[in-house]
Motif scaffolding. Sequence first.
Motif, short mmCIF file in Angstrom:
data_model
loop_
_atom_site.label_atom_id
_atom_site.label_comp_id
_atom_site.label_asym_id
_atom_site.label_seq_id
_atom_site.Cartn_x
_atom_site.Cartn_y
_atom_site.Cartn_z
N SER A 1 -22.86 43.09 163.89
CA SER A 1 -23.72 44.17 164.34
C SER A 1 -25.18 43.91 163.99
N LYS A 2 -26.08 44.58 164.69
CA LYS A 2 -27.49 44.52 164.34
C LYS A 2 -27.69 45.09 162.94
N ASN A 3 -26.84 46.04 162.59
CA ASN A 3 -26.82 46.59 161.23
C ASN A 3 -26.02 45.64 160.34
N GLU A 4 -26.71 44.72 159.69
CA GLU A 4 -26.04 43.70 158.88
C GLU A 4 -25.22 44.31 157.76
N PHE A 5 -25.66 45.44 157.23
CA PHE A 5 -24.94 46.12 156.16
C PHE A 5 -23.52 46.46 156.61
N TYR A 6 -23.37 46.96 157.85
CA TYR A 6 -22.06 47.32 158.38
C TYR A 6 -21.13 46.10 158.39
N THR A 7 -21.61 45.00 158.96
CA THR A 7 -20.79 43.79 159.05
C THR A 7 -20.40 43.27 157.67
N GLN A 8 -21.36 43.23 156.76
CA GLN A 8 -21.09 42.74 155.41
C GLN A 8 -20.06 43.59 154.69
N GLU A 9 -20.14 44.92 154.87
CA GLU A 9 -19.21 45.82 154.19
C GLU A 9 -17.80 45.71 154.76
N ILE A 10 -17.68 45.56 156.07
CA ILE A 10 -16.37 45.37 156.68
C ILE A 10 -15.72 44.10 156.14
N ILE A 11 -16.50 43.02 156.10
CA ILE A 11 -15.98 41.73 155.60
C ILE A 11 -15.63 41.84 154.12
N ARG A 12 -16.44 42.56 153.36
CA ARG A 12 -16.16 42.74 151.93
C ARG A 12 -14.81 43.44 151.74
N GLY A 13 -14.54 44.46 152.54
CA GLY A 13 -13.27 45.16 152.44
C GLY A 13 -12.09 44.30 152.82
N LEU A 14 -12.24 43.52 153.90
CA LEU A 14 -11.17 42.62 154.32
C LEU A 14 -10.87 41.58 153.25
N ASN A 15 -11.93 41.01 152.67
CA ASN A 15 -11.74 40.00 151.62
C ASN A 15 -11.08 40.59 150.39
N GLU A 16 -11.38 41.87 150.12
CA GLU A 16 -10.75 42.53 148.97
C GLU A 16 -9.24 42.65 149.18
N ALA A 17 -8.82 42.99 150.39
CA ALA A 17 -7.39 43.07 150.68
C ALA A 17 -6.74 41.69 150.58
N ALA A 18 -7.43 40.67 151.07
CA ALA A 18 -6.90 39.30 150.99
C ALA A 18 -6.71 38.88 149.55
N ARG A 19 -7.68 39.24 148.69
CA ARG A 19 -7.54 38.89 147.26
C ARG A 19 -6.38 39.64 146.61
#
Length: 334
Positions: free
Chosen positions: A69-87
């Motif tokens: 997204s143009k809103n980089e914060f949104y993209t970063q937070e989605i990825i952070r949550g996904l990575n947390e589940a993976a961990r």
Amino acid sequence: MITQKEIAKQLGISRTTVARAINGSPLIKEETKEKVMKLIKEMKYEKNIIGSSLAIKKNKKVYCLVIKSKNEFYTQEIIRGLNEAAREYKSYSYRMEIITTDINDSQSQLDTLKKVLEYDDIDGLIITPLEKEKAYSMIEPYLEKIKVVSLGIRLNDDIYHVGPDHVKQGRIAASIMNIMLRKGEKLLIIDNGDDKISSKMYLEGFLEKAGEGKADIVGPVKGGGLENSIEIIKKLSSEQEIDGIYINRYAQDIYSKIPKKFLKDKRIVASGISEQVKKMIRNGIITATVMEEISAEGYISGKRMFELLYKGAAGKEKWEISKSHIIFPENLND
């Protein structure tokens, strides 16, 4: 031996929170983490290594098609949550591969989706579908082979989905505005179109609730993008007294570029969050914003996928609606 469920019951929290504390998740408060770890030590909790070792044989690969997204914060937070589940589920050989595509290039996402669906190692797909109908028609023939969770944009009523109720968030934003504006004051509403994720639904909810308020509504005026929206605000503010503003798309860019004299003493409510929005709340430009739990959405979608792959189900409800929060300067976290 004490279980995570028993620990959760004693502390009055969810088992998920206990699991996050054990795995060192950044998604819970430090105070909660300390309480969990203290009780674990006292009760001599031991992780179920045998169960984990059996699960290692169940290798599962999930591809996550995330929009950039143009809103980089949104993209970063989605990825952070996904990575947390993976961990959290790493010991089960639960693996994720995150692929980002531009929010403004839906064809690129469809091309990527076509390739991913043909991979031999795909067990699950998490996707924010920019073209819902086209994406679903591509995915449908594979539904017996793979599990699917949509994230942010609901793919289909039959597919598990995690995300906010954007229409409801628009209504919440309008409710705040209705409280702040008195009878006879003017509320300017600018419509900057559909971003294929949230802006159209934000506006739908906002208009629905704003109509119940006492303010006189100016608009919705077609914004036509960043520069045109700035000119609209300048022109209308010069011609009449505008007391409140709501913009469903490009709001943070518009407010950051317009001369501050045109925003002075105006009540402004936004939808969504970013670092820029946080800064404008601190500086008194934006009065409040209604935000979703972005990283939690990424985490929950990863968790739901795990449950589908390893347990065969992810709960009765097909849509897990993420919580909405109202952010004022007083409750803004750094």
